[in-house]
Design a protein around this motif. Structure first.
Motif, PDB file in Angstrom:
ATOM      1  N   ALA A 155       0.827  -1.212   0.000  1.00  0.00           N
ATOM      2  CA  ALA A 155       0.000   0.000   0.000  1.00  0.00           C
ATOM      3  C   ALA A 155       0.861   1.263   0.000  1.00  0.00           C
ATOM      4  CB  ALA A 155      -0.934  -0.010   1.205  1.00  0.00           C
ATOM      5  N   ASN A 156       1.978   1.241   0.721  1.00  0.00           N
ATOM      6  CA  ASN A 156       2.855   2.408   0.798  1.00  0.00           C
ATOM      7  C   ASN A 156       3.756   2.580  -0.420  1.00  0.00           C
ATOM      8  OD1 ASN A 156       1.913   3.267   3.299  1.00  0.00           O
ATOM      9  ND2 ASN A 156       3.330   1.919   4.386  1.00  0.00           N
ATOM     10  N   ASN A 157       4.016   1.495  -1.120  1.00  0.00           N
ATOM     11  CA  ASN A 157       4.899   1.541  -2.282  1.00  0.00           C
ATOM     12  C   ASN A 157       4.433   0.492  -3.284  1.00  0.00           C
ATOM     13  OD1 ASN A 157       6.998   2.074  -4.011  1.00  0.00           O
ATOM     14  ND2 ASN A 157       8.594   1.761  -2.491  1.00  0.00           N
ATOM     15  N   PRO A 158       3.350   0.785  -4.003  1.00  0.00           N
ATOM     16  CA  PRO A 158       2.692  -0.229  -4.840  1.00  0.00           C
ATOM     17  C   PRO A 158       3.550  -0.816  -5.956  1.00  0.00           C
ATOM     18  CG  PRO A 158       1.645   1.919  -5.104  1.00  0.00           C
ATOM     19  CD  PRO A 158       2.671   2.065  -4.033  1.00  0.00           C
ATOM     20  N   ASP A 159       4.618  -0.160  -6.346  1.00  0.00           N
ATOM     21  CA  ASP A 159       5.459  -0.679  -7.423  1.00  0.00           C
ATOM     22  C   ASP A 159       6.689  -1.426  -6.914  1.00  0.00           C
ATOM     23  OD1 ASP A 159       3.745   0.504  -9.300  1.00  0.00           O
ATOM     24  OD2 ASP A 159       4.817   2.408  -9.158  1.00  0.00           O
ATOM     25  N   ALA A 160       6.791  -1.606  -5.613  1.00  0.00           N
ATOM     26  CA  ALA A 160       8.018  -2.157  -5.035  1.00  0.00           C
ATOM     27  C   ALA A 160       8.113  -3.675  -5.109  1.00  0.00           C
ATOM     28  CB  ALA A 160       8.145  -1.725  -3.576  1.00  0.00           C
ATOM     29  N   ILE A 161       6.992  -4.370  -5.158  1.00  0.00           N
ATOM     30  CA  ILE A 161       7.000  -5.828  -5.000  1.00  0.00           C
ATOM     31  C   ILE A 161       6.498  -6.511  -6.253  1.00  0.00           C
ATOM     32  CG2 ILE A 161       6.220  -7.765  -3.577  1.00  0.00           C
ATOM     33  CD1 ILE A 161       5.413  -5.527  -1.484  1.00  0.00           C
ATOM     34  N   VAL A 162       7.265  -7.491  -6.720  1.00  0.00           N
ATOM     35  CA  VAL A 162       6.810  -8.348  -7.808  1.00  0.00           C
ATOM     36  C   VAL A 162       6.764  -9.780  -7.301  1.00  0.00           C
ATOM     37  CG1 VAL A 162       7.588  -6.859  -9.695  1.00  0.00           C
ATOM     38  CG2 VAL A 162       9.132  -8.606  -8.785  1.00  0.00           C
ATOM     39  N   ILE A 163       5.813 -10.520  -7.820  1.00  0.00           N
ATOM     40  CA  ILE A 163       5.675 -11.928  -7.463  1.00  0.00           C
ATOM     41  C   ILE A 163       5.770 -12.763  -8.732  1.00  0.00           C
ATOM     42  CG2 ILE A 163       4.303 -11.520  -5.391  1.00  0.00           C
ATOM     43  CD1 ILE A 163       1.789 -12.249  -7.072  1.00  0.00           C
ATOM     44  N   ALA A 164       6.168 -14.008  -8.553  1.00  0.00           N
ATOM     45  CA  ALA A 164       6.187 -14.960  -9.656  1.00  0.00           C
ATOM     46  C   ALA A 164       5.110 -16.000  -9.379  1.00  0.00           C
ATOM     47  CB  ALA A 164       7.555 -15.625  -9.767  1.00  0.00           C
TER      48      ALA A 164
END
Length: 170
Positions: free
Chosen positions: A57-66
């Motif tokens: 929520a604070n950094n929506p572009d920070a995390i990617v999942i496979a």
């Protein structure tokens, strides 16, 4: 050329619990000999999911999942450096792949998704995890001599840094 059996996507709210499950599984697989068993056993999926949702929520572009089908099989998270005196603008905060997917190229796809070749990046890795350190060296990370005690365990972490100019030399 063969097609990957996974998709790398940004984390969405609907998948934070699945990410938490993957995170806990990866810790238990990778750190069995580095982290005390009682620490690994104490991880709570609800608390991990809440923490990942706050980060998302604070950094929506920070995390990617496979994803392989609908199973989260790995993830990576990068963002602004969190050290008190940062040595790089960005930090690779997390990079995990389930053990069954080691050696498939999945980790490479995750790294490409979170590393910005134009920005210096740091990370922390367990000192007693030479496998991970070797992996990060492939992406230009080098030890900088800094140590700290990991927050959840008595294990020592070491910092690695990747300078932006590494990408221009490749």
């Amino acid at each position: 050329m063969t097609e990957n059996r996974w998709r790398v996507l940004p984390l969405t709210t609907e998948r934070t619990r699945a990410l938490a499950d993957c995170h806990i599984a990866c810790w238990r697989e990778a750190y069995r000999d580095l982290v005390p068993a009682h620490v690994l056993a104490a991880f709570d999926i609800d608390r991990r999911a809440e923490a990942w949702e706050r980060i998302r929520a604070n950094n929506p572009d920070a995390i990617v999942i496979a994803l392989a089908d609908d199973l989260v099989i790995g993830f990576a998270c990068g963002g602004p450096a969190r050290d008190d005196s940062p040595v790089a603008a960005r930090e690779l905060n997390a990079m995990y792949v389930r053990a069954a997917w080691y050696g498939t190229g999945l980790a490479h796809d995750l790294m490409r998704a979170v590393l910005d070749p134009e920005v210096d990046t740091s990370l922390w890795v367990f000192e007693q995890n030479p496998r991970a350190q070797t992996f990060y060296r492939k992406y230009g990370f080098e030890l900088d001599g800094t140590h700290r005690t990991e927050a959840f365990t008595p294990a020592v972490e070491v910092r690695m840094i990747r300078r932006a100019e590494f990408s221009s030399r490749r």
